[in-house]
Design a protein around this motif. Sequence first.
Motif, PDB file in Angstrom:
ATOM      1  N   THR A  75      -9.144  -2.342  -7.381  1.00  0.00           N
ATOM      2  CA  THR A  75      -9.837  -1.077  -7.627  1.00  0.00           C
ATOM      3  C   THR A  75      -8.781  -0.009  -7.900  1.00  0.00           C
ATOM      4  O   THR A  75      -7.612  -0.172  -7.553  1.00  0.00           O
ATOM      5  N   ARG A 102      -4.279   4.295   1.175  1.00  0.00           N
ATOM      6  CA  ARG A 102      -5.356   3.372   1.508  1.00  0.00           C
ATOM      7  C   ARG A 102      -4.755   2.037   1.950  1.00  0.00           C
ATOM      8  O   ARG A 102      -3.639   1.691   1.575  1.00  0.00           O
ATOM      9  N   GLU A 140      -5.330  -2.071   1.966  1.00  0.00           N
ATOM     10  CA  GLU A 140      -6.063  -3.152   1.305  1.00  0.00           C
ATOM     11  C   GLU A 140      -6.410  -4.241   2.324  1.00  0.00           C
ATOM     12  O   GLU A 140      -5.675  -4.468   3.283  1.00  0.00           O
ATOM     13  N   HIS A 141      -7.514  -4.954   2.116  1.00  0.00           N
ATOM     14  CA  HIS A 141      -8.069  -5.839   3.137  1.00  0.00           C
ATOM     15  C   HIS A 141      -7.192  -7.049   3.459  1.00  0.00           C
ATOM     16  O   HIS A 141      -7.072  -7.424   4.635  1.00  0.00           O
ATOM     17  N   VAL A 169      -4.983  -0.995  -6.686  1.00  0.00           N
ATOM     18  CA  VAL A 169      -4.749  -1.652  -5.398  1.00  0.00           C
ATOM     19  C   VAL A 169      -4.442  -3.130  -5.647  1.00  0.00           C
ATOM     20  O   VAL A 169      -5.220  -3.835  -6.286  1.00  0.00           O
ATOM     21  N   LEU A 210      -6.876   3.473  -7.422  1.00  0.00           N
ATOM     22  CA  LEU A 210      -6.615   4.557  -6.483  1.00  0.00           C
ATOM     23  C   LEU A 210      -6.672   5.913  -7.175  1.00  0.00           C
ATOM     24  O   LEU A 210      -7.126   6.894  -6.601  1.00  0.00           O
ATOM     25  N   ASP A 253       0.829  -1.208   0.000  1.00  0.00           N
ATOM     26  CA  ASP A 253       0.000   0.000   0.000  1.00  0.00           C
ATOM     27  C   ASP A 253       0.866   1.261   0.000  1.00  0.00           C
ATOM     28  O   ASP A 253       0.494   2.280  -0.590  1.00  0.00           O
ATOM     29  N   GLN A 263      -9.535  -0.043   1.301  1.00  0.00           N
ATOM     30  CA  GLN A 263      -9.988  -0.084  -0.089  1.00  0.00           C
ATOM     31  C   GLN A 263      -9.710  -1.478  -0.650  1.00  0.00           C
ATOM     32  O   GLN A 263      -8.669  -2.076  -0.370  1.00  0.00           O
ATOM     33  N   SER A 264     -10.645  -1.971  -1.442  1.00  0.00           N
ATOM     34  CA  SER A 264     -10.557  -3.341  -1.950  1.00  0.00           C
ATOM     35  C   SER A 264      -9.493  -3.484  -3.022  1.00  0.00           C
ATOM     36  O   SER A 264      -9.207  -2.559  -3.788  1.00  0.00           O
ATOM     37  N   PRO A 298      -7.919   4.633   5.656  1.00  0.00           N
ATOM     38  CA  PRO A 298      -9.155   4.042   5.113  1.00  0.00           C
ATOM     39  C   PRO A 298      -8.863   2.775   4.316  1.00  0.00           C
ATOM     40  O   PRO A 298      -7.805   2.641   3.680  1.00  0.00           O
ATOM     41  N   ASP A 351     -13.444 -10.431  -3.230  1.00  0.00           N
ATOM     42  CA  ASP A 351     -14.485 -10.084  -2.266  1.00  0.00           C
ATOM     43  C   ASP A 351     -15.154 -11.338  -1.707  1.00  0.00           C
ATOM     44  O   ASP A 351     -15.409 -12.318  -2.424  1.00  0.00           O
TER      45      ASP A 351
END
Length: 479
Positions: A210, A168, A170-171, A233, A212, A157, A206-207, A204, A285
């Motif tokens: 996606t 951002r 990432e998960h 990302v 940036l 990131d 972000q997936s 924050p 997801d």
Amino acid sequence: MTNAYIIIDIGTGNARIAVATGDGRILSIEREDIRYEKDDLYPDALYFDTEILWEQVLRMTDRALARVPEVRIAAFTGTSQREGIVLLGAAGESLIGLPNIDHRGREWEGRLKDAARVYQLTGRYPGSLFSAFKLLGIRERRPEIWRSVSGFLSISDWVQYRLSGVARYEHSQASETLFYDIQNEGWSDELCGMFDIDRAVLRPLQSSATVLGPVVAEYARRWPAAAGASVVVGGADTQLAIESVRPAADDVVIVSGTTTPVVRLMDGYVVDGRQRTWTGRHTSDDRFVLEANAGVTGLNYQRLKAIFYPNEPYERIESELAAVSCSDVVASLGSVLADEQTPVTRGGFLFSVPVSHELTRASFVWATLWDIACSIRENYRTLCEVAVHDRDYVWACGGGMQSRTLRRLIAGLLGKKVLLRRDYRQSSVIGGVYCCNRALRVKQQPSRACDVVEPVDETYFADLYREWKGMRNALKKLV
């Protein structure tokens, strides 16, 4: 002009820059080792200078693009070692880089009041490997840095932040921080409270896959081929490696890199009642990754290769391995088994004495690969205890899988076919390509052909496995 992507991969040992097309063809690749410094304020702490690493990234990107002048770069993305982070200052400047092998927070592990609750929320037993304890180590002993900290990012990131100016998290990378609620897919106030860390330091989410934003003007000028390129990302290197094989839900993937994660792709959140496994977010997801990790198996192999075969290619090693008698040498080299409560800290090779004239350097390499295969088998068994896996195959990827011998040993020990995509060696790079395709809505190619290794000699390998297990247990008692 050929449309292509740049994938920036910051591993534990080295950093790679790859230029690749949307169908997975790697046009050029550059690699440099990462330099770590020891922090003497802690018993076991390493860090890296962020500006030195960034200069390496820029230099390698220059070289990678110079090799392929007839390309137009449509996107950049990043992937990196899990658990590594970069601390940011109030103006967004990079303060210090803390790799996954930094354990500066180990002294403060005992402060945590409810480790079981942390495991329930985060999917992993808390320890100094993870970001929360790295932050505690900085706060407690490096106040001159801590006073300037406004936030932190995973290394991938951070790479994307430097390219886009957008910070951002990432998960799949957030899963490694101990501040992230796996099931609820977000930062947790409860976890922040447990570590007494202000939630304001969390960027924050972000997936993966996606956009940036566009690459900043400074780098658009430096690389004219990338003017107008998007910054996408990416995600954790293990998750992108998994993505490269395009597994289905409930598939098992063995990722053979510096460490060897043995993972299962899940549709739901699974918690091991005995707290042996990890569960993390995948880059896709609503998918989870259930993991048992065999530890630094790949690193062991690379270091022993440098001793026994410092200048020879893998083809030479494989040809010599074919002549090895499997029972000549047994090794226990510190691989991690999810079922063991304490790690193995001493290892070695065991062979008959007087030393046989048939003993060769290949005997020791074969024993090293056998140790890796046995540890994979043990961790796979643990995964099956947590969630039954009844398919007749497993997927494999990563540079370690270029050993045909290792593939054969794994297939025989598991009693399952081992499937490999044709581009298995650069799996995290290929996963980065798929992230860019999804983000830019480029149609993915249909599933590619794969190589299949059938299981053989299962009974014989089972006998050898018991010998390996006995030696490992004996060595643990000597420490």
